[in-house]
Write a protein that holds these residues in place. Structure first.
Motif, PDB file in Angstrom:
ATOM      1  N   LYS A  60       0.825  -1.212   0.000  1.00 46.57           N
ATOM      2  CA  LYS A  60       0.000   0.000   0.000  1.00 46.57           C
ATOM      3  C   LYS A  60       0.855   1.256   0.000  1.00 46.57           C
ATOM      4  CE  LYS A  60      -3.851  -2.084   2.536  1.00 46.57           C
ATOM      5  NZ  LYS A  60      -4.510  -2.170   3.840  1.00 46.57           N
ATOM      6  N   GLN A  61       2.145   1.094   0.192  1.00 52.72           N
ATOM      7  CA  GLN A  61       3.018   2.265   0.284  1.00 52.72           C
ATOM      8  C   GLN A  61       3.251   2.886  -1.086  1.00 52.72           C
ATOM      9  OE1 GLN A  61       6.526   0.816   2.226  1.00 52.72           O
ATOM     10  NE2 GLN A  61       5.530   0.664   4.204  1.00 52.72           N
ATOM     11  N   THR A  62       3.330   4.207  -1.087  1.00 50.63           N
ATOM     12  CA  THR A  62       3.570   4.942  -2.332  1.00 50.63           C
ATOM     13  C   THR A  62       4.875   4.467  -2.974  1.00 50.63           C
ATOM     14  OG1 THR A  62       2.512   6.812  -1.274  1.00 50.63           O
ATOM     15  CG2 THR A  62       3.689   7.274  -3.294  1.00 50.63           C
ATOM     16  N   SER A  63       5.893   4.250  -2.165  1.00 49.06           N
ATOM     17  CA  SER A  63       7.195   3.832  -2.703  1.00 49.06           C
ATOM     18  C   SER A  63       7.091   2.484  -3.413  1.00 49.06           C
ATOM     19  CB  SER A  63       8.234   3.761  -1.586  1.00 49.06           C
ATOM     20  OG  SER A  63       7.794   2.876  -0.587  1.00 49.06           O
ATOM     21  N   PHE A  64       6.203   1.617  -2.939  1.00 48.48           N
ATOM     22  CA  PHE A  64       6.023   0.312  -3.584  1.00 48.48           C
ATOM     23  C   PHE A  64       5.452   0.508  -4.995  1.00 48.48           C
ATOM     24  CE2 PHE A  64       3.417  -3.301  -4.783  1.00 48.48           C
ATOM     25  CZ  PHE A  64       4.279  -4.373  -4.582  1.00 48.48           C
ATOM     26  N   CYS A  65       4.395   1.330  -5.099  1.00 46.81           N
ATOM     27  CA  CYS A  65       3.768   1.558  -6.413  1.00 46.81           C
ATOM     28  C   CYS A  65       4.774   2.179  -7.385  1.00 46.81           C
ATOM     29  CB  CYS A  65       2.561   2.477  -6.282  1.00 46.81           C
ATOM     30  SG  CYS A  65       1.330   1.871  -5.135  1.00 46.81           S
ATOM     31  N   LEU A  66       5.559   3.117  -6.873  1.00 45.37           N
ATOM     32  CA  LEU A  66       6.463   3.857  -7.756  1.00 45.37           C
ATOM     33  C   LEU A  66       7.745   3.079  -8.040  1.00 45.37           C
ATOM     34  CD1 LEU A  66       6.006   7.482  -6.391  1.00 45.37           C
ATOM     35  CD2 LEU A  66       4.688   6.251  -8.106  1.00 45.37           C
ATOM     36  N   SER A  67       7.880   1.881  -7.462  1.00 49.53           N
ATOM     37  CA  SER A  67       9.088   1.112  -7.745  1.00 49.53           C
ATOM     38  C   SER A  67       9.041   0.502  -9.148  1.00 49.53           C
ATOM     39  CB  SER A  67       9.295   0.021  -6.688  1.00 49.53           C
ATOM     40  OG  SER A  67       8.220  -0.876  -6.699  1.00 49.53           O
ATOM     41  N   CYS A  68       7.864   0.485  -9.787  1.00 46.25           N
ATOM     42  CA  CYS A  68       7.773   0.097 -11.203  1.00 46.25           C
ATOM     43  C   CYS A  68       7.964   1.368 -12.021  1.00 46.25           C
ATOM     44  CB  CYS A  68       6.417  -0.509 -11.531  1.00 46.25           C
ATOM     45  SG  CYS A  68       6.188  -2.144 -10.831  1.00 46.25           S
ATOM     46  N   HIS A  69       8.873   1.341 -12.992  1.00 52.88           N
ATOM     47  CA  HIS A  69       9.197   2.589 -13.680  1.00 52.88           C
ATOM     48  C   HIS A  69       8.016   3.162 -14.458  1.00 52.88           C
ATOM     49  CE1 HIS A  69      10.300   0.016 -17.232  1.00 52.88           C
ATOM     50  NE2 HIS A  69       9.668   0.990 -17.846  1.00 52.88           N
ATOM     51  N   ILE A  70       7.094   2.302 -14.846  1.00 56.43           N
ATOM     52  CA  ILE A  70       5.926   2.779 -15.599  1.00 56.43           C
ATOM     53  C   ILE A  70       5.026   3.674 -14.729  1.00 56.43           C
ATOM     54  CG2 ILE A  70       4.270   0.893 -15.159  1.00 56.43           C
ATOM     55  CD1 ILE A  70       3.934   0.948 -18.320  1.00 56.43           C
ATOM     56  N   MET A  71       5.154   3.540 -13.418  1.00 59.40           N
ATOM     57  CA  MET A  71       4.342   4.344 -12.502  1.00 59.40           C
ATOM     58  C   MET A  71       5.008   5.668 -12.133  1.00 59.40           C
ATOM     59  SD  MET A  71       1.658   2.607 -12.180  1.00 59.40           S
ATOM     60  CE  MET A  71       0.904   3.783 -11.093  1.00 59.40           C
ATOM     61  N   GLN A  72       6.263   5.802 -12.477  1.00 62.75           N
ATOM     62  CA  GLN A  72       7.001   6.979 -12.008  1.00 62.75           C
ATOM     63  C   GLN A  72       6.430   8.323 -12.493  1.00 62.75           C
ATOM     64  OE1 GLN A  72      11.065   5.852 -12.721  1.00 62.75           O
ATOM     65  NE2 GLN A  72      11.012   4.404 -11.016  1.00 62.75           N
ATOM     66  N   LYS A 118      -6.817  -9.215  -8.114  1.00 65.30           N
ATOM     67  CA  LYS A 118      -5.542  -9.797  -7.691  1.00 65.30           C
ATOM     68  C   LYS A 118      -4.874 -10.506  -8.873  1.00 65.30           C
ATOM     69  CE  LYS A 118      -6.551 -10.183  -2.771  1.00 65.30           C
ATOM     70  NZ  LYS A 118      -7.682  -9.270  -2.758  1.00 65.30           N
ATOM     71  N   PHE A 119      -5.679 -11.187  -9.693  1.00 65.14           N
ATOM     72  CA  PHE A 119      -5.110 -11.830 -10.878  1.00 65.14           C
ATOM     73  C   PHE A 119      -4.589 -10.777 -11.862  1.00 65.14           C
ATOM     74  CE2 PHE A 119      -7.394 -15.672  -9.491  1.00 65.14           C
ATOM     75  CZ  PHE A 119      -6.333 -16.557  -9.594  1.00 65.14           C
ATOM     76  N   ARG A 120      -5.278  -9.639 -11.913  1.00 69.32           N
ATOM     77  CA  ARG A 120      -4.779  -8.551 -12.752  1.00 69.32           C
ATOM     78  C   ARG A 120      -3.403  -8.099 -12.275  1.00 69.32           C
ATOM     79  NH1 ARG A 120     -10.303  -4.975 -13.003  1.00 69.32           N
ATOM     80  NH2 ARG A 120     -11.236  -5.968 -14.814  1.00 69.32           N
ATOM     81  N   GLY A 121      -3.262  -8.076 -10.940  1.00 74.27           N
ATOM     82  CA  GLY A 121      -1.975  -7.688 -10.353  1.00 74.27           C
ATOM     83  C   GLY A 121      -0.874  -8.648 -10.773  1.00 74.27           C
ATOM     84  N   LEU A 122      -1.191  -9.940 -10.777  1.00 71.89           N
ATOM     85  CA  LEU A 122      -0.206 -10.938 -11.215  1.00 71.89           C
ATOM     86  C   LEU A 122       0.142 -10.725 -12.688  1.00 71.89           C
ATOM     87  CD1 LEU A 122      -1.529 -14.227  -9.550  1.00 71.89           C
ATOM     88  CD2 LEU A 122       0.520 -12.960  -8.945  1.00 71.89           C
ATOM     89  N   ARG A 123      -0.898 -10.379 -13.474  1.00 69.99           N
ATOM     90  CA  ARG A 123      -0.662 -10.141 -14.903  1.00 69.99           C
ATOM     91  C   ARG A 123       0.216  -8.907 -15.107  1.00 69.99           C
ATOM     92  NH1 ARG A 123      -5.448  -9.329 -19.151  1.00 69.99           N
ATOM     93  NH2 ARG A 123      -5.003  -7.199 -18.618  1.00 69.99           N
ATOM     94  N   HIS A 124       0.030  -7.909 -14.243  1.00 69.80           N
ATOM     95  CA  HIS A 124       0.879  -6.706 -14.334  1.00 69.80           C
ATOM     96  C   HIS A 124       2.341  -7.079 -14.148  1.00 69.80           C
ATOM     97  CE1 HIS A 124      -2.396  -3.519 -13.285  1.00 69.80           C
ATOM     98  NE2 HIS A 124      -2.720  -4.297 -14.287  1.00 69.80           N
ATOM     99  N   ALA A 125       2.600  -7.922 -13.143  1.00 75.32           N
ATOM    100  CA  ALA A 125       3.990  -8.330 -12.873  1.00 75.32           C
ATOM    101  C   ALA A 125       4.547  -9.095 -14.075  1.00 75.32           C
ATOM    102  CB  ALA A 125       4.048  -9.189 -11.621  1.00 75.32           C
ATOM    103  N   TYR A 126       3.710  -9.972 -14.650  1.00 76.39           N
ATOM    104  CA  TYR A 126       4.143 -10.734 -15.823  1.00 76.39           C
ATOM    105  C   TYR A 126       4.472  -9.785 -16.975  1.00 76.39           C
ATOM    106  CZ  TYR A 126       3.759 -13.473 -20.068  1.00 76.39           C
ATOM    107  OH  TYR A 126       4.003 -14.016 -21.306  1.00 76.39           O
ATOM    108  N   LYS A 127       3.541  -8.851 -17.237  1.00 74.75           N
ATOM    109  CA  LYS A 127       3.743  -7.932 -18.369  1.00 74.75           C
ATOM    110  C   LYS A 127       4.939  -7.031 -18.131  1.00 74.75           C
ATOM    111  CE  LYS A 127      -0.396  -7.653 -20.978  1.00 74.75           C
ATOM    112  NZ  LYS A 127      -1.093  -6.777 -21.899  1.00 74.75           N
TER     113      LYS A 127
END
Lengths: 207, 73
Positions: A60-72, A118-127
């Motif tokens: 839930k932390q902002t830093s977690f979301c922004l650790s993917c460069h697409i979210m920066q 949650k499955f979408r989240g897994l797909r995000h990691a895959y993509k």
């Protein structure tokens, strides 16, 4: 459970298991059987439960979301020097907790939502790591007024605001028929960040 | 192989699997990365589940193991 306590519990469990598997004839006595059950079943089960809770809280932390460069770019848009940008106005004025900024307004996103999310989240990691993520990224569903109303509903500044004062309008807003974004159109302007001015937080601000 | 040795062997296998799962869990908690949750769930969870199931099966079906061993003798 604090991370340090969880790590201690995991360490203790490992030590107990080592005792159980190295001491000969431990399963002969009743106490040994109980120890084996605690070390091999109860503690690992608790570790999975508390570990999952810890990981979900951490995500839930902002830093977690922004650790993917697409979210920066979306993270950068929180620091725009223009209060007409809704996310920036909320972040800079601490209307939302800065360390949980993304989660506060996107409560049903991937891991926080239903099993489908949650499955979408897994797909995000895959993509992200193997495939090609969409650029620009888009929400799966239109932004839900619930995200705004869980803070604004009942607030005097919201309820008595001239544009909201019409009972029919308010009814439509609260039933999600009329999106908040119909009027409050300036959100994450991620594609135009290079042309916009940024606010620099005071240096003692740790966020 | 005596029944005690069989139990000890299965206990060792279960224990090693659970320890591997716990080590993965520790690493995932220390490693602040988007993939740490995946590692925790998919790798750590798999080891933990395998270890716990091995142990529980040994508790539930110990006689079957002795039976098979006795027959093979």
């Amino acid at each position: 459970m604090p991370t340090a306590l969880l790590l201690t519990m995991l360490g203790v469990t490992i030590v107990l298991i080592i005792v159980v598997i190295t001491v000969r004839g431990v399963m002969v006595s009743r106490a040994g059987k109980l120890l084996a059950f605690i070390a091999l079943f109860v503690f690992p089960g608790a570790a999975v439960f508390f570990g999952t809770t810890e990981h979900i809280e951490r995500s839930k932390q902002t830093s977690f979301c922004l650790s993917c460069h697409i979210m920066q770019p979306y993270g950068r848009s929180l620091l725009l020097d223009d209060q007409s940008h809704i996310p920036a106005a909320h972040f800079e004025n601490s209307r939302i907790p800065r360390d949980h900024a993304c989660y506060t307004c996107h409560t049903n996103y991937t891991i926080y939502g239903t099993a489908k999310d949650k499955f979408r989240g897994l797909r995000h990691a895959y993509k992200y790591y193997i495939g090609h993520p969409a650029n620009p990224i888009k929400l799966y569903e239109p932004f839900n007024n619930r995200e705004c109303l869980h803070c604004h509903s009942g607030a005097r500044s919201f309820e008595e605001q001239a544009a909201h004062s019409d009972p029919d309008t308010m009814k439509q807003i609260k039933s999600n028929e009329l999106s908040c974004l119909t009027c409050h159109t300036t959100i994450h302007d991620a594609s135009n960040l290079d042309h916009l001015k940024f606010w620099r937080p005071p240096s003692n601000d740790t966020h | 192989m005596t029944p005690i040795e069989i139990i000890s062997r299965k206990l060792r296998i279960a224990g090693i699997l659970v320890i591997l799962g716990l080590i993965v869990e520790i690493i995932s908690l220390v490693w602040n990365h988007p993939l740490s949750f995946m590692a925790f769930l998919l790798v750590g969870g798999l080891f933990l589940a395998a270890g716990m199931v091995t142990y529980v099966l040994d508790l539930v079906f110990p006689s079957a193991v002795y039976g098979e061993k006795a027959e093979s003798k």
